[in-house]
Write an enzyme that holds these catalytic residues in place. Structure first.
Site, PDB file in Angstrom:
ATOM      1  N   GLU A   1     -19.295  -1.512  18.235  1.00 27.41           N
ATOM      2  CA  GLU A   1     -19.057  -0.821  16.963  1.00 27.41           C
ATOM      3  C   GLU A   1     -20.365  -0.595  16.214  1.00 27.41           C
ATOM      4  O   GLU A   1     -20.624   0.489  15.684  1.00 27.41           O
ATOM      5  CB  GLU A   1     -18.095  -1.634  16.087  1.00 27.41           C
ATOM      6  CG  GLU A   1     -16.669  -1.634  16.605  1.00 27.41           C
ATOM      7  CD  GLU A   1     -15.712  -2.409  15.725  1.00 27.41           C
ATOM      8  OE1 GLU A   1     -14.553  -2.003  15.611  1.00 27.41           O
ATOM      9  OE2 GLU A   1     -16.123  -3.439  15.149  1.00 27.41           O
TER      10      GLU A   1
ATOM     11  N   ASP B   1     -17.245   0.986  13.039  1.00 26.62           N
ATOM     12  CA  ASP B   1     -15.791   0.867  13.173  1.00 26.62           C
ATOM     13  C   ASP B   1     -15.111   2.105  12.580  1.00 26.62           C
ATOM     14  O   ASP B   1     -14.184   2.661  13.169  1.00 26.62           O
ATOM     15  CB  ASP B   1     -15.348  -0.407  12.440  1.00 26.62           C
ATOM     16  CG  ASP B   1     -13.847  -0.506  12.261  1.00 26.62           C
ATOM     17  OD1 ASP B   1     -13.172  -0.834  13.233  1.00 26.62           O
ATOM     18  OD2 ASP B   1     -13.364  -0.235  11.148  1.00 26.62           O
TER      19      ASP B   1
END
Lengths: 245, 245
Positions: free
Chosen positions: B138, B68
């Site tokens: 992610e 992320d």
């Protein structure tokens, strides 16, 4: 003869630039290539607005946006490797303790960035805001990233900021302490302790959690955070304050 | 002779691994070195919890935390360079439009990540959650970062995700449109349009803004965001929905 004052002007400019370059090299550990980027990193918006050329001359806000992301990534990897057995919630909380506004301001002062920041002190609130230095630190990380690349930015963040100035170990202990301290207090005082949790989606796809500490079903304090654990920790910390523990 | 079934077992394992490695190479554009990292990226927590060895076998949540951050940095730099004259608020909003939960889920499906995710479908809500694929995306970015370094992760994000699948240009237009569309509507219908703004500090040192659209001083819709502009945009978007425009 007319060239002499101009020569003096350039020499002064150059002298200033040399001093600035030396300062940046001392702080980051590397001689900057694109000095303009570093000047930009220390240009607070109050100076730009003062010149009334909005949209032309830039402030450090865009660099701050970039640097914030780079800093977050470097610290994320650092924590990921340092705590191989901790869950995501722990890593998130630890990172927010390292890169929160207050912490960044304190780190910026340790690096002496306040001496480099260009701002207009007559501009009141915005310029006096305590986040000026922390924002400049983020912008500086952004400048190093653009000027020298990710690896150099990573080396700067870890070698010059995190390792010398962030006491990760004691942070871990504080992290664990509020909740257990509150449990101990409740047990000693014969009170029933319970957390009430709720979550709400936020823009950007994240959830924000809210935790309320209940003692004998009476709400004592509330904390919010991007993980349940973080919200509970904050609520526990505040409850301890309220209770004067 | 007793070695033969074992040999078959290894051959099947190897076959599975080869197919997985080929899939990763196709998706990321690079043959993985540390295959274990990529396996982890596709391990949903429902599979781990099922085995009841919490704390031992890991899920992709830690990698998701790291990925992320990497994704956020790569997209931040991309927008920083693509829009040299836009302010920080615009960059922040554009990024959150690219990396929000829904967008990441859609991108993950385009990359075919749903076929690689390991989850326990019997586990109900968590496993059926729509963010499973976006989270795996992610985590995959995190795996590429750890396995191949920042530059490779950046190349993967830009070359295989953002450039082929994200229509940044049309996103910019939508961004600008809600507020001006609402202004036009108010003018056509002789209504007085006003925004009411408030800000609240959030954990991590960020401010969260809330904007309410008022038509003739009557509240119609509210939006929240990490910038005033973002909050107003969302409020305008919702107001248009409420009004059926």
């Amino acid at each position: 003869m007319s060239g002499l004052p101009l020569f003096g002007f350039f020499r002064r400019m150059l002298g200033q630039d040399q001093a600035f370059i030396r300062a940046i090299a001392t702080i980051t550990g590397r001689t900057p290539s694109n000095v303009r980027l570093y000047r930009l990193a220390f240009t607070h918006s109050s100076v730009v607005r003062q010149q009334g050329e909005q949209g032309r001359q830039q402030s450090n806000e865009r660099l701050e946006f970039l640097g914030d992301a780079v800093l977050g990534t470097v610290v994320a990897e650092y924590l990921f490797r340092k705590f191989p057995y901790e869950q995501e919630g722990f890593l998130t909380e630890m990172r927010s303790r390292i890169v929160n506004r207050e912490s960044l301001n304190a780190l910026a002062l340790k690096l002496g960035l306040d001496k480099l920041v260009q701002l207009d002190p007559g501009q009141g609130r915005a310029a006096r805001s305590r986040s000026v230095n922390g924002n400049a630190l983020e912008a500086l990380v952004g400048a190093v990233y653009l000027d020298q690349g990710y690896k150099a930015a990573r080396r700067f963040v870890l070698g010059r900021i995190v390792k010398p100035y962030v006491d990760v170990k004691s942070m871990t202990q504080t992290t664990a302490n509020f909740k257990s301290k509150l449990i101990e207090w409740a047990q000693r005082n014969g009170r029933v302790l319970r957390y009430e949790l709720s979550g709400e989606p936020r823009p950007g796809g994240v959830m924000e959690f809210s935790a309320t500490v209940l003692l004998d079903e009476e709400a004592v304090a509330t904390g919010m955070g991007l993980s349940k654990k973080q919200a509970e920790q904050l609520a526990a910390e505040r409850a301890l304050e309220v209770l004067g523990v």
